[in-house]
Every structure is written in structure tokens, then in C-alpha cells.
Design a protein around this motif. Structure first.
Motif, PDB file in Angstrom:
ATOM      1  N   LYS A   1      95.024   9.654  47.700  1.00  0.00           N
ATOM      2  CA  LYS A   1      95.417  10.397  47.426  1.00  0.00           C
ATOM      3  C   LYS A   1      97.226  10.850  47.879  1.00  0.00           C
TER       4      LYS A   1
ATOM      5  N   ASP B   1      96.040   8.178  44.358  1.00  0.00           N
ATOM      6  CA  ASP B   1      95.736   8.747  43.568  1.00  0.00           C
ATOM      7  C   ASP B   1      97.420   9.441  43.778  1.00  0.00           C
TER       8      ASP B   1
ATOM      9  N   TYR C   1      94.767  15.412  50.890  1.00  0.00           N
ATOM     10  CA  TYR C   1      95.665  14.690  50.468  1.00  0.00           C
ATOM     11  C   TYR C   1      95.220  14.112  51.477  1.00  0.00           C
TER      12      TYR C   1
END
Length: 311
Positions: free
Chosen positions: A106, A135, A150
Motif C-alpha cells: 500500500k 494499492d 502505508y
């Protein structure tokens, strides 16, 4: 000429010794460095003495209780630690390339870089490594990397959180530009101070303030306070307003580089704008970051450097 050749030979032959010297300064102990490198204390000592002999200066003062760095040693250490860091980064960049890269990641990236290079670079990386997915969020808001979960963030600016690791990718120069139509109608500002008489379109997504435009001066950088009738936190909207001839814009060069080449926008103060920000790959601290993060960062960095003229 002989002196230059001699220095070149020392640099080529002593890179390992410079790295070893940097470790000794940082660890403050020959024995710790010997253990880290699977060497004996005597080998470490001999290599430091050899470096001192080649340079003709004493780098360390050694007693049974203490290790002190000389003034010459302090100067050498500043360069030696850069050699050490460069070597570590080079090794880190290719480490594990023979292994497979799988899993999910991410990440968050700024909109300008996302549109310009990162969307293509990250998608390309995913296609190169089946079983790996990303993502990627394009946003300009300041996020909590750890709190929001993240794995990797691309940031422009300065890194304040010491719990994060940052890898420098490239520097981003800013420019002040306007459309020829605006210049024809209102004239071209000749000095930064002339901007107070112009309509300055403001980019609200800035750490230094949308109305504070930075310039290079004889005594260092300084700020000119500007004003205008249009402000936005969207870089694309600001570019369109500038292209429409509605005012001057203070933006990253990469946003308008093609427009400058085509003449659709004019660089008002080339070489005088003081704002230049680093672009970094940032991730949570870990002693050995995952292979997928290391390899993706290196792939992204190569893509930035391939279009360095934009920045």
C-alpha cells in the motif's frame, strides 16, 4: 600531475579502508569493528595505520581506555561516511534480485509525480513481478504513514519524523511562469518585487505558504509576499489557469515542463527562483526493509532519473 595520479591511486586502493575508518569512528572501538567484519583487532589496526601513512596524517589517537578522532580524522570522516553510505545503497539496490517478489503493498504518492511518472513506473513494476500487487493512492494530503497502514510513501519536502526512513530520489526545482497572453496584456515582471503588482495564482498545497514566493538573493534566499484572485490545492487546475492567461503561477517545473518547451508558458525568472525540494521514498523504520520495497524504490528512482530534465 604526479600528485593527481598519487591521489587517484590512494582513492582507488583505499575505499575499503575508508569504509573501515568510518565504522571505527562510529563504533568507537577497534574490537567492535573487527567483530562486525569478521576480522582480528590487529588487521583493523594495521589497515587504519596504513591509511594514516598513505595520507601522511594521524587520524586517531589510541590509548588503552579511549579512542579519539583527530581534527584531520574528523574531516576525513565526513567524506568516508558518504563512501560507506554509497556502498551500502549500491548493495541494497541489487540485493535479492535473484529472489521472487510477491505480496501486496500500500503506497501513497503526490498527484503531480503520480501523473507524470509514478503511475506508469509502479504498474510496470507489477507487470515485471507476477504475484505482486500495489494499492496506490494519489493524494496531496499529509498522511500518517504508520497509523494509516502505508508501506511506502513518495513525499516532496522535508522529513521530520525520525521513526521513518527516507531515500532521496531527485530534487524538484520550482518556476514562476505565465502565458504569453498574460504577458502581452499586463507586461512581464522584471524583478521579483514587481510581482506585488501582478495577479499571482496561488498553489495552496505548499509547506511555505501559497502567497510566499521564494527567491535567490545575494545574502541568501528571501520571500516576496504576493496576492491574487485564484487559489487552489490542485496542481492541474493551477496549470490550466496559467495556460488560460489569468495570472502567474509558482509551481514545480515538472508540472509545466512541456508547456515551457512549446512556448505555451514562459519562465519568468529562470535561475532566480529559490525553491527546490527533494523528492523522497519514505517507509517505516526497519533494520532490513522488505525486498519488494527496496526493489520498487530503485525502480522508481531510475524512472525519475530517466526524465531528470523535467525537474
Amino acid at each position: 600531475m604526479n600528485n593527481i595520479i598519487s591521489k587517484s591511486c590512494i582513492i582507488m586502493a583505499k575505499t575499503d579502508d575508508l569504509i573501515l575508518f568510518a565504522q571505527v569512528v562510529e563504533e568507537g572501538s577497534f574490537s567492535k569493528v573487527a567483530e562486525l567484519n569478521s576480522l582480528t583487532n590487529s588487521v583493523v589496526s594495521k589497515r587504519i595505520k596504513r591509511l594514516e601513512a598513505d595520507l601522511g596524517v594521524q587520524l586517531l589517537y589510541r590509548t588503552t581506555r579511549k579512542l579519539t578522532v583527530s581534527e584531520a580524522g574528523k574531516v576525513l570522516y565526513q567524506g568516508a561516511k558518504n563512501v560507506k553510505q554509497a556502498a551500502l545503497e549500491a548493495i541494497d539496490a541489487v540485493y535479492g534480485y535473484g529472489e521472487s517478489v510477491t505480496g501486496h503493498l500500500k503506497m501513497s504518492v503526490p498527484s503531480i509525480s503520480g501523473d507524470l511518472v509514478l503511475a506508469g513506473a509502479v504498474a510496470e513494476f507489477c507487470s515485471m513481478h507476477p504475484g505482486f500487487s500495489v494499492d496506490m493512492s494519489l493524494e496531496n494530503s499529509f498522511i500518517d504513514i504508520v497509523g494509516d497502514g502505508y508501506d511506502l510513501v513518495i513525499r516532496t519536502g522535508y522529513l521530520a519524523d525520525s521513526s521513518l526512513i527516507a531515500r532521496h530520489l531527485i530534487d524538484s526545482q520550482w518556476v514562476i511562469c505565465a502565458a504569453p497572453a498574460y504577458i502581452k496584456r499586463f507586461g512581464k515582471p522584471m524583478t521579483p518585487e514587481d510581482l506585488i503588482n501582478h495577479n499571482c495564482l496561488q498553489y495552496a498545497y505548499q509547506t511555505t505558504g501559497a502567497s510566499e514566493w521564494e527567491f535567490k538573493g545575494i545574502n541568501g534566499n528571501y520571500i516576496v509576499k504576493v496576492a491574487g484572485n485564484f487559489s487552489t490545492d490542485n496542481a492541474t487546475a493551477l496549470r490550466k489557469a496559467a495556460l488560460g492567461g489569468y495570472g502567474l503561477a509558482y509551481v514545480p517545473k515538472c508540472l509545466v515542463y512541456p508547456d515551457l518547451l512549446k512556448g505555451d508558458l514562459v519562465d519568468i525568472f529562470p535561475e532566480r527562483v529559490g525553491k527546490k525540494l527533494g523528492i523522497y521514498a519514505v517507509y517505516p523504520f526497519s533494520r532490513q526493509p522488505p525486498l519488494k520495497i527496496r526493489m520498487l524504490i530503485e525502480h522508481i528512482r531510475e524512472r525519475y532519473l530517466s526524465i531528470a530534465e523535467y525537474f
